[in-house]
Design an enzyme around this catalytic site. Structure first.
Site, short mmCIF file in Angstrom:
data_model
loop_
_atom_site.label_atom_id
_atom_site.label_comp_id
_atom_site.label_asym_id
_atom_site.label_seq_id
_atom_site.Cartn_x
_atom_site.Cartn_y
_atom_site.Cartn_z
N SER A 264 0.84 -1.21 0.00
CA SER A 264 0.00 0.00 0.00
C SER A 264 0.87 1.25 0.00
CB SER A 264 -0.93 0.01 1.22
OG SER A 264 -0.16 0.20 2.39
N GLY B 6 5.06 2.47 -0.70
CA GLY B 6 5.73 1.25 -1.19
C GLY B 6 5.11 0.76 -2.49
N TYR C 243 7.81 6.88 17.20
CA TYR C 243 7.93 6.96 15.74
C TYR C 243 9.13 7.84 15.36
CZ TYR C 243 6.65 7.91 10.87
OH TYR C 243 6.67 8.03 9.49
N1 LIG Z 1 2.68 9.00 4.82
C1 LIG Z 1 3.57 9.91 5.19
O1 LIG Z 1 3.28 11.12 5.24
C2 LIG Z 1 4.93 9.49 5.57
C3 LIG Z 1 5.31 8.17 5.62
N2 LIG Z 1 6.59 7.83 5.96
C4 LIG Z 1 7.02 6.44 5.98
O2 LIG Z 1 6.71 5.84 4.74
C5 LIG Z 1 6.64 4.43 4.92
C6 LIG Z 1 5.43 3.88 4.20
O3 LIG Z 1 4.28 4.36 4.85
P1 LIG Z 1 2.95 4.84 4.10
O4 LIG Z 1 2.98 4.40 2.70
O5 LIG Z 1 2.77 6.25 4.42
O6 LIG Z 1 1.84 4.08 4.94
P2 LIG Z 1 1.01 2.73 4.66
O7 LIG Z 1 0.38 2.41 5.96
O8 LIG Z 1 0.20 2.88 3.45
O9 LIG Z 1 2.16 1.68 4.34
C7 LIG Z 1 2.89 1.04 5.32
C8 LIG Z 1 3.26 -0.33 4.80
O10 LIG Z 1 4.06 -0.99 5.78
C9 LIG Z 1 3.50 -2.27 6.01
N3 LIG Z 1 3.82 -2.78 7.34
C10 LIG Z 1 3.50 -2.25 8.53
N4 LIG Z 1 3.93 -3.05 9.52
C11 LIG Z 1 4.54 -4.11 8.93
C12 LIG Z 1 5.17 -5.27 9.41
N5 LIG Z 1 5.25 -5.53 10.72
N6 LIG Z 1 5.69 -6.12 8.52
C13 LIG Z 1 5.59 -5.90 7.20
N7 LIG Z 1 4.99 -4.84 6.68
C14 LIG Z 1 4.46 -3.94 7.55
C15 LIG Z 1 2.00 -2.08 5.83
O11 LIG Z 1 1.37 -3.33 5.64
P3 LIG Z 1 -0.16 -3.57 6.10
O12 LIG Z 1 -0.98 -3.18 4.93
O13 LIG Z 1 -0.18 -5.04 6.38
O14 LIG Z 1 -0.40 -2.72 7.30
C16 LIG Z 1 2.03 -1.20 4.58
O15 LIG Z 1 2.22 -1.98 3.44
C17 LIG Z 1 6.64 4.18 6.43
O16 LIG Z 1 7.93 3.78 6.83
C18 LIG Z 1 6.33 5.56 6.99
O17 LIG Z 1 6.85 5.73 8.28
C19 LIG Z 1 7.53 8.79 6.25
C20 LIG Z 1 7.19 10.10 6.22
C21 LIG Z 1 5.89 10.56 5.89
C1 LIG Z 2 -6.75 20.21 12.80
C2 LIG Z 2 -5.52 19.52 13.22
C3 LIG Z 2 -5.45 19.01 14.59
C4 LIG Z 2 -4.52 19.36 12.34
C5 LIG Z 2 -3.28 18.63 12.61
C6 LIG Z 2 -2.40 18.53 11.39
C7 LIG Z 2 -1.49 17.35 11.56
C8 LIG Z 2 -2.37 16.13 11.58
C9 LIG Z 2 -0.40 17.30 10.48
C10 LIG Z 2 0.49 18.53 10.47
C11 LIG Z 2 1.89 18.06 10.09
C12 LIG Z 2 1.70 16.62 9.68
C13 LIG Z 2 2.82 15.65 9.52
C14 LIG Z 2 2.62 14.31 9.70
C15 LIG Z 2 1.30 13.80 10.14
C16 LIG Z 2 0.16 14.80 10.11
C17 LIG Z 2 0.60 16.15 10.61
C18 LIG Z 2 1.06 16.01 12.06
C19 LIG Z 2 3.74 13.30 9.62
C20 LIG Z 2 4.25 13.13 11.02
C21 LIG Z 2 3.31 11.92 9.13
C22 LIG Z 2 4.40 10.91 9.18
C23 LIG Z 2 5.75 11.41 8.98
O1 LIG Z 2 6.67 10.62 8.96
C24 LIG Z 2 6.06 12.85 8.82
C25 LIG Z 2 4.87 13.76 8.72
C26 LIG Z 2 5.26 15.21 9.05
C27 LIG Z 2 4.12 16.19 9.02
#
Ligand SMILES: NC(=O)C1=CN([C@@H]2O[C@H](COP(=O)(O)OP(=O)(O)OC[C@H]3O[C@@H](n4cnc5c(N)ncnc54)[C@H](OP(=O)(O)O)[C@@H]3O)[C@@H](O)[C@H]2O)C=CC1
Ligand SMILES: CC(C)=CCC[C@@H](C)[C@H]1CC[C@H]2C3=C(CC[C@]12C)[C@@]1(C)CCC(=O)C[C@@H]1CC3
Length: 334
Positions: free
Chosen positions: A12, A15, A193
Protein backbone atom coordinates in the site's frame (compact mmCIF):
# COMPACT_ATOMS: atom_id res chain seq x y z
CA UNK A 1 21.00 -10.82 -15.28
CA UNK A 2 17.88 -8.78 -14.36
CA UNK A 3 17.96 -6.53 -11.32
CA UNK A 4 16.41 -7.91 -8.13
CA UNK A 5 14.49 -5.32 -6.09
CA UNK A 6 12.92 -6.12 -2.73
CA UNK A 7 10.44 -3.68 -1.15
CA UNK A 8 9.10 -4.06 2.41
CA UNK A 9 5.59 -2.72 3.07
CA UNK A 10 4.93 -2.92 -0.67
CA UNK A 11 1.19 -3.58 -0.54
CA UNK A 12 0.00 0.00 0.00
CA UNK A 13 0.86 3.69 0.07
CA UNK A 14 4.36 4.81 -0.83
CA UNK A 15 5.73 1.25 -1.19
CA UNK A 16 3.08 0.28 -3.75
CA UNK A 17 3.51 3.57 -5.65
CA UNK A 18 7.27 2.90 -5.77
CA UNK A 19 6.64 -0.58 -7.25
CA UNK A 20 4.43 0.94 -9.97
CA UNK A 21 7.09 3.51 -10.79
CA UNK A 22 9.92 0.97 -10.86
CA UNK A 23 8.05 -1.32 -13.23
CA UNK A 24 7.34 1.61 -15.57
CA UNK A 25 11.06 2.38 -15.46
CA UNK A 26 12.49 -1.08 -16.05
CA UNK A 27 10.38 -3.86 -17.54
CA UNK A 28 13.12 -6.43 -16.86
CA UNK A 29 13.05 -6.07 -13.07
CA UNK A 30 12.50 -8.94 -10.72
CA UNK A 31 10.37 -7.27 -8.08
CA UNK A 32 9.74 -8.90 -4.71
CA UNK A 33 6.89 -7.53 -2.56
CA UNK A 34 7.71 -8.33 1.07
CA UNK A 35 4.49 -8.04 3.09
CA UNK A 36 2.99 -9.31 6.34
CA UNK A 37 -0.54 -9.76 4.98
CA UNK A 38 -0.59 -12.12 2.00
CA UNK A 39 -4.16 -11.21 1.01
CA UNK A 40 -3.16 -7.57 0.63
CA UNK A 41 0.08 -8.63 -1.07
CA UNK A 42 -1.87 -10.65 -3.67
CA UNK A 43 -4.15 -7.66 -4.31
CA UNK A 44 -1.11 -5.40 -4.80
CA UNK A 45 0.47 -7.92 -7.19
CA UNK A 46 -2.75 -8.10 -9.25
CA UNK A 47 -2.90 -4.30 -9.46
CA UNK A 48 0.73 -4.16 -10.62
CA UNK A 49 0.17 -6.89 -13.21
CA UNK A 50 -2.89 -5.08 -14.56
CA UNK A 51 -0.74 -2.11 -15.54
CA UNK A 52 2.39 -4.22 -16.32
CA UNK A 53 1.18 -7.64 -17.57
CA UNK A 54 4.69 -8.86 -18.46
CA UNK A 55 6.25 -7.90 -15.14
CA UNK A 56 7.98 -10.44 -12.90
CA UNK A 57 6.48 -9.89 -9.48
CA UNK A 58 7.15 -12.25 -6.55
CA UNK A 59 5.61 -12.27 -3.09
CA UNK A 60 7.43 -12.87 0.17
CA UNK A 61 5.84 -13.27 3.57
CA UNK A 62 7.63 -10.91 5.94
CA UNK A 63 6.51 -9.41 9.22
CA UNK A 64 9.34 -6.98 10.00
CA UNK A 65 8.00 -6.66 13.53
CA UNK A 66 8.90 -10.27 14.28
CA UNK A 67 12.54 -11.42 14.43
CA UNK A 68 11.55 -15.00 13.63
CA UNK A 69 9.66 -13.92 10.53
CA UNK A 70 12.63 -11.81 9.38
CA UNK A 71 15.05 -14.75 9.74
CA UNK A 72 12.67 -17.09 7.88
CA UNK A 73 12.06 -14.57 5.10
CA UNK A 74 15.80 -13.89 4.71
CA UNK A 75 16.42 -17.64 4.27
CA UNK A 76 13.75 -17.69 1.58
CA UNK A 77 15.34 -14.71 -0.21
CA UNK A 78 18.74 -16.45 -0.15
CA UNK A 79 17.24 -19.55 -1.72
CA UNK A 80 15.42 -17.57 -4.44
CA UNK A 81 17.87 -14.90 -5.60
CA UNK A 82 21.65 -14.90 -6.20
CA UNK A 83 21.85 -11.24 -5.12
CA UNK A 84 19.67 -8.28 -4.16
CA UNK A 85 20.43 -5.09 -6.11
CA UNK A 86 18.02 -2.73 -4.34
CA UNK A 87 16.61 -3.29 -0.88
CA UNK A 88 13.89 -0.77 0.06
CA UNK A 89 13.24 -0.73 3.81
CA UNK A 90 9.88 0.99 3.62
CA UNK A 91 7.43 -0.77 5.98
CA UNK A 92 6.48 1.40 8.93
CA UNK A 93 3.88 1.98 11.62
CA UNK A 94 2.65 4.80 13.81
CA UNK A 95 0.27 3.19 16.34
CA UNK A 96 -2.26 5.15 18.37
CA UNK A 97 -1.20 8.60 17.21
CA UNK A 98 -2.41 11.68 19.09
CA UNK A 99 -2.24 15.25 17.81
CA UNK A 100 -1.79 18.11 20.27
CA UNK A 101 -4.63 20.29 18.93
CA UNK A 102 -3.68 23.27 21.11
CA UNK A 103 -0.08 23.19 19.82
CA UNK A 104 -1.40 22.87 16.27
CA UNK A 105 -3.54 26.03 16.43
CA UNK A 106 -0.77 27.91 18.23
CA UNK A 107 1.65 26.84 15.44
CA UNK A 108 -0.85 27.68 12.70
CA UNK A 109 -0.70 31.38 13.56
CA UNK A 110 3.04 31.53 14.25
CA UNK A 111 6.12 31.95 12.09
CA UNK A 112 6.81 28.25 12.69
CA UNK A 113 3.81 27.14 10.61
CA UNK A 114 5.81 25.84 7.62
CA UNK A 115 8.21 23.87 9.83
CA UNK A 116 5.24 22.47 11.79
CA UNK A 117 3.60 21.12 8.63
CA UNK A 118 6.94 19.76 7.43
CA UNK A 119 8.12 17.99 10.59
CA UNK A 120 5.14 17.79 13.01
CA UNK A 121 7.61 18.82 15.74
CA UNK A 122 5.81 19.19 19.06
CA UNK A 123 2.52 17.95 17.61
CA UNK A 124 2.51 14.17 17.56
CA UNK A 125 2.74 11.48 20.22
CA UNK A 126 2.06 7.72 20.08
CA UNK A 127 1.33 4.92 22.49
CA UNK A 128 3.61 1.93 22.02
CA UNK A 129 3.75 -1.54 23.57
CA UNK A 130 5.96 -4.64 23.77
CA UNK A 131 5.81 -7.20 20.96
CA UNK A 132 6.19 -10.99 21.28
CA UNK A 133 10.02 -10.68 21.13
CA UNK A 134 9.89 -8.37 24.17
CA UNK A 135 10.85 -5.33 22.04
CA UNK A 136 9.03 -2.02 21.66
CA UNK A 137 6.80 -2.56 18.63
CA UNK A 138 7.57 0.69 16.79
CA UNK A 139 11.32 0.21 17.23
CA UNK A 140 11.04 -3.46 16.20
CA UNK A 141 9.00 -2.70 13.06
CA UNK A 142 10.47 0.55 11.81
CA UNK A 143 14.09 -0.16 12.72
CA UNK A 144 15.25 -3.44 14.24
CA UNK A 145 13.45 -5.87 11.87
CA UNK A 146 14.97 -4.01 8.94
CA UNK A 147 18.41 -3.98 10.59
CA UNK A 148 18.20 -7.74 11.08
CA UNK A 149 17.11 -8.20 7.46
CA UNK A 150 20.14 -6.25 6.20
CA UNK A 151 22.43 -8.30 8.49
CA UNK A 152 20.97 -11.57 7.20
CA UNK A 153 21.11 -10.52 3.55
CA UNK A 154 24.68 -9.17 3.72
CA UNK A 155 26.04 -11.99 1.51
CA UNK A 156 23.57 -10.95 -1.22
CA UNK A 157 24.22 -7.22 -0.89
CA UNK A 158 27.23 -5.90 -2.82
CA UNK A 159 28.89 -8.68 -4.69
CA UNK A 160 32.04 -8.46 -6.83
CA UNK A 161 31.38 -5.78 -9.47
CA UNK A 162 27.72 -5.37 -8.41
CA UNK A 163 27.15 -2.73 -5.72
CA UNK A 164 23.79 -2.88 -3.94
CA UNK A 165 21.64 -0.10 -2.55
CA UNK A 166 19.79 -0.20 0.74
CA UNK A 167 17.21 2.59 1.10
CA UNK A 168 15.42 3.49 4.34
CA UNK A 169 12.11 5.36 4.21
CA UNK A 170 12.82 7.80 7.01
CA UNK A 171 10.91 11.00 7.75
CA UNK A 172 11.19 14.72 8.43
CA UNK A 173 9.78 13.71 11.82
CA UNK A 174 13.14 11.99 12.59
CA UNK A 175 14.15 14.31 15.41
CA UNK A 176 17.28 14.17 17.58
CA UNK A 177 15.21 15.50 20.49
CA UNK A 178 13.09 12.30 20.47
CA UNK A 179 16.08 9.92 20.48
CA UNK A 180 18.27 8.77 23.34
CA UNK A 181 21.10 6.23 23.14
CA UNK A 182 20.30 5.08 26.68
CA UNK A 183 16.71 4.36 25.66
CA UNK A 184 17.14 3.55 21.96
CA UNK A 185 13.91 1.49 21.90
CA UNK A 186 12.07 4.51 23.32
CA UNK A 187 10.53 2.55 26.20
CA UNK A 188 9.83 5.59 28.34
CA UNK A 189 8.97 8.40 25.90
CA UNK A 190 5.89 9.30 23.87
CA UNK A 191 7.53 9.78 20.45
CA UNK A 192 8.58 6.25 19.43
CA UNK A 193 7.93 6.96 15.74
CA UNK A 194 10.21 9.98 15.64
CA UNK A 195 12.86 8.11 17.65
CA UNK A 196 12.77 5.07 15.31
CA UNK A 197 13.14 7.27 12.22
CA UNK A 198 16.07 9.18 13.77
CA UNK A 199 17.64 5.81 14.59
CA UNK A 200 17.29 4.74 10.94
CA UNK A 201 19.24 7.84 9.87
CA UNK A 202 22.03 6.88 12.31
CA UNK A 203 22.07 3.22 11.25
CA UNK A 204 22.26 4.12 7.56
CA UNK A 205 25.39 6.18 8.25
CA UNK A 206 26.94 3.28 10.21
CA UNK A 207 26.12 0.77 7.44
CA UNK A 208 28.03 2.95 4.98
CA UNK A 209 31.01 3.15 7.31
CA UNK A 210 31.13 -0.60 7.77
CA UNK A 211 30.02 -1.88 4.35
CA UNK A 212 30.82 0.58 1.54
CA UNK A 213 34.09 -1.28 0.89
CA UNK A 214 32.16 -4.49 0.19
CA UNK A 215 29.76 -2.65 -2.19
CA UNK A 216 26.77 -2.06 0.10
CA UNK A 217 25.54 1.55 -0.01
CA UNK A 218 22.82 2.82 2.31
CA UNK A 219 20.67 5.96 1.91
CA UNK A 220 17.71 7.54 3.64
CA UNK A 221 14.79 9.39 2.12
CA UNK A 222 11.89 11.48 3.34
CA UNK A 223 8.70 11.15 1.27
CA UNK A 224 7.16 14.40 2.56
CA UNK A 225 3.62 14.46 3.92
CA UNK A 226 1.67 11.84 1.96
CA UNK A 227 -1.97 10.81 2.34
CA UNK A 228 -1.80 7.05 3.07
CA UNK A 229 -3.25 4.56 5.58
CA UNK A 230 -0.62 5.81 8.02
CA UNK A 231 -1.67 9.46 7.86
CA UNK A 232 -5.39 8.61 7.69
CA UNK A 233 -4.86 6.87 11.04
CA UNK A 234 -3.82 10.18 12.63
CA UNK A 235 -7.08 12.12 12.29
CA UNK A 236 -10.68 11.16 11.45
CA UNK A 237 -11.30 11.56 7.69
CA UNK A 238 -13.67 14.44 8.41
CA UNK A 239 -10.70 16.46 9.77
CA UNK A 240 -8.56 15.58 6.79
CA UNK A 241 -11.31 16.88 4.45
CA UNK A 242 -11.33 20.17 6.38
CA UNK A 243 -7.53 20.36 6.35
CA UNK A 244 -7.10 19.65 2.63
CA UNK A 245 -7.76 23.23 1.39
CA UNK A 246 -5.26 24.53 3.99
CA UNK A 247 -2.69 21.96 2.87
CA UNK A 248 -3.10 22.86 -0.81
CA UNK A 249 -2.67 26.53 0.17
CA UNK A 250 0.46 25.81 2.26
CA UNK A 251 1.87 23.90 -0.69
CA UNK A 252 2.40 27.30 -2.35
CA UNK A 253 5.00 28.09 0.34
CA UNK A 254 6.62 24.73 1.08
CA UNK A 255 7.38 21.83 -1.23
CA UNK A 256 7.19 19.13 1.46
CA UNK A 257 3.46 18.50 1.09
CA UNK A 258 3.84 15.84 -1.59
CA UNK A 259 0.35 14.49 -0.70
CA UNK A 260 0.07 11.58 -3.20
CA UNK A 261 1.96 8.26 -2.84
CA UNK A 262 3.27 8.73 -6.40
CA UNK A 263 4.86 12.07 -5.45
CA UNK A 264 6.07 10.66 -2.12
CA UNK A 265 7.92 7.88 -3.94
CA UNK A 266 9.92 10.43 -5.98
CA UNK A 267 13.15 10.19 -3.96
CA UNK A 268 12.93 6.37 -3.77
CA UNK A 269 12.55 6.25 -7.54
CA UNK A 270 15.34 8.81 -8.06
CA UNK A 271 17.75 6.76 -5.92
CA UNK A 272 17.05 3.71 -8.07
CA UNK A 273 18.63 5.60 -10.99
CA UNK A 274 21.72 6.93 -9.19
CA UNK A 275 25.24 5.48 -9.07
CA UNK A 276 25.63 4.36 -5.42
CA UNK A 277 29.14 5.81 -5.19
CA UNK A 278 27.76 9.27 -6.02
CA UNK A 279 25.45 9.38 -2.99
CA UNK A 280 26.09 11.34 0.21
CA UNK A 281 25.93 9.22 3.41
CA UNK A 282 25.03 12.26 5.51
CA UNK A 283 22.24 13.52 3.29
CA UNK A 284 18.57 12.68 3.49
CA UNK A 285 17.00 12.66 0.04
CA UNK A 286 13.66 14.49 0.15
CA UNK A 287 10.75 13.97 -2.24
CA UNK A 288 9.43 17.45 -2.97
CA UNK A 289 6.50 18.73 -5.02
CA UNK A 290 6.25 22.34 -6.20
CA UNK A 291 3.07 24.43 -6.03
CA UNK A 292 2.56 23.60 -9.71
CA UNK A 293 2.81 19.88 -9.00
CA UNK A 294 6.34 19.21 -10.31
CA UNK A 295 8.28 16.49 -8.47
CA UNK A 296 11.96 16.58 -7.69
CA UNK A 297 14.50 15.19 -5.19
CA UNK A 298 16.69 17.32 -2.98
CA UNK A 299 19.46 16.19 -0.59
CA UNK A 300 19.51 17.88 2.81
CA UNK A 301 22.19 17.35 5.47
CA UNK A 302 21.00 15.26 8.44
CA UNK A 303 21.41 16.23 12.10
CA UNK A 304 23.55 13.15 12.91
CA UNK A 305 27.09 12.44 14.13
CA UNK A 306 29.51 9.52 13.74
CA UNK A 307 29.90 8.88 17.46
CA UNK A 308 26.17 8.39 18.13
CA UNK A 309 25.76 6.41 14.93
CA UNK A 310 28.59 4.03 15.87
CA UNK A 311 27.32 3.66 19.45
CA UNK A 312 23.81 2.78 18.24
CA UNK A 313 25.20 0.32 15.69
CA UNK A 314 27.11 -1.42 18.51
CA UNK A 315 23.99 -1.60 20.66
CA UNK A 316 21.96 -3.08 17.81
CA UNK A 317 24.61 -5.76 17.22
CA UNK A 318 24.41 -6.64 20.93
CA UNK A 319 20.61 -6.78 20.82
CA UNK A 320 20.80 -8.95 17.70
CA UNK A 321 22.87 -11.50 19.64
CA UNK A 322 20.34 -11.55 22.47
CA UNK A 323 17.39 -11.99 20.12
CA UNK A 324 19.11 -14.75 18.13
CA UNK A 325 19.98 -16.58 21.38
CA UNK A 326 16.36 -16.25 22.53
CA UNK A 327 15.10 -17.76 19.26
CA UNK A 328 17.58 -20.66 19.37
CA UNK A 329 16.72 -21.47 23.00
CA UNK A 330 13.00 -21.43 22.24
CA UNK A 331 13.51 -23.73 19.25
CA UNK A 332 15.52 -26.14 21.44
CA UNK A 333 12.78 -26.23 24.09
CA UNK A 334 10.14 -27.21 21.50
N1 LIG B 1 2.68 9.00 4.82
C1 LIG B 1 3.57 9.91 5.19
O1 LIG B 1 3.28 11.12 5.24
C2 LIG B 1 4.93 9.49 5.57
C3 LIG B 1 5.31 8.17 5.62
N2 LIG B 1 6.59 7.83 5.96
C4 LIG B 1 7.02 6.44 5.98
O2 LIG B 1 6.71 5.84 4.74
C5 LIG B 1 6.64 4.43 4.92
C6 LIG B 1 5.43 3.88 4.20
O3 LIG B 1 4.28 4.36 4.85
P1 LIG B 1 2.95 4.84 4.10
O4 LIG B 1 2.98 4.40 2.70
O5 LIG B 1 2.77 6.25 4.42
O6 LIG B 1 1.84 4.08 4.94
P2 LIG B 1 1.01 2.73 4.66
O7 LIG B 1 0.38 2.41 5.96
O8 LIG B 1 0.20 2.88 3.45
O9 LIG B 1 2.16 1.68 4.34
C7 LIG B 1 2.89 1.04 5.32
C8 LIG B 1 3.26 -0.33 4.80
O10 LIG B 1 4.06 -0.99 5.78
C9 LIG B 1 3.50 -2.27 6.01
N3 LIG B 1 3.82 -2.78 7.34
C10 LIG B 1 3.50 -2.25 8.53
N4 LIG B 1 3.93 -3.05 9.52
C11 LIG B 1 4.54 -4.11 8.93
C12 LIG B 1 5.17 -5.27 9.41
N5 LIG B 1 5.25 -5.53 10.72
N6 LIG B 1 5.69 -6.12 8.52
C13 LIG B 1 5.59 -5.90 7.20
N7 LIG B 1 4.99 -4.84 6.68
C14 LIG B 1 4.46 -3.94 7.55
C15 LIG B 1 2.00 -2.08 5.83
O11 LIG B 1 1.37 -3.33 5.64
P3 LIG B 1 -0.16 -3.57 6.10
O12 LIG B 1 -0.98 -3.18 4.93
O13 LIG B 1 -0.18 -5.04 6.38
O14 LIG B 1 -0.40 -2.72 7.30
C16 LIG B 1 2.03 -1.20 4.58
O15 LIG B 1 2.22 -1.98 3.44
C17 LIG B 1 6.64 4.18 6.43
O16 LIG B 1 7.93 3.78 6.83
C18 LIG B 1 6.33 5.56 6.99
O17 LIG B 1 6.85 5.73 8.28
C19 LIG B 1 7.53 8.79 6.25
C20 LIG B 1 7.19 10.10 6.22
C21 LIG B 1 5.89 10.56 5.89
C1 LIG C 1 -6.75 20.21 12.80
C2 LIG C 1 -5.52 19.52 13.22
C3 LIG C 1 -5.45 19.01 14.59
C4 LIG C 1 -4.52 19.36 12.34
C5 LIG C 1 -3.28 18.63 12.61
C6 LIG C 1 -2.40 18.53 11.39
C7 LIG C 1 -1.49 17.35 11.56
C8 LIG C 1 -2.37 16.13 11.58
C9 LIG C 1 -0.40 17.30 10.48
C10 LIG C 1 0.49 18.53 10.47
C11 LIG C 1 1.89 18.06 10.09
C12 LIG C 1 1.70 16.62 9.68
C13 LIG C 1 2.82 15.65 9.52
C14 LIG C 1 2.62 14.31 9.70
C15 LIG C 1 1.30 13.80 10.14
C16 LIG C 1 0.16 14.80 10.11
C17 LIG C 1 0.60 16.15 10.61
C18 LIG C 1 1.06 16.01 12.06
C19 LIG C 1 3.74 13.30 9.62
C20 LIG C 1 4.25 13.13 11.02
C21 LIG C 1 3.31 11.92 9.13
C22 LIG C 1 4.40 10.91 9.18
C23 LIG C 1 5.75 11.41 8.98
O1 LIG C 1 6.67 10.62 8.96
C24 LIG C 1 6.06 12.85 8.82
C25 LIG C 1 4.87 13.76 8.72
C26 LIG C 1 5.26 15.21 9.05
C27 LIG C 1 4.12 16.19 9.02
Amino acid sequence: MEKVVLVTGANSGIGLALCERLLSQDGELRLCLACRNMGRAEAAKSALLTSHPQARVDLLHLDVGSARSVLRAAQEVKSRYPRVDHLYLNAGIMPNPKVDIKAFFKGLFSSNVINMFATAEGLLTQQDHLNSDGLQEVFATNLFGHFLLVRELEPLLGQEGHPSKVVWTSSSNALRSAFSLEDFQHRSGTEPYSSSKYASDLVSLALNRHHNAQGLFSSVICPGLVMTNLTYGILPSFFWSLLMPIMWFIRMFTNTLTLTPYNGAEALNWLFLQKPESLDSRAKYHSLTSGLGNNYTQPRQMDIDDETSEALYGKLLELEKVVRRQITEEAERQ
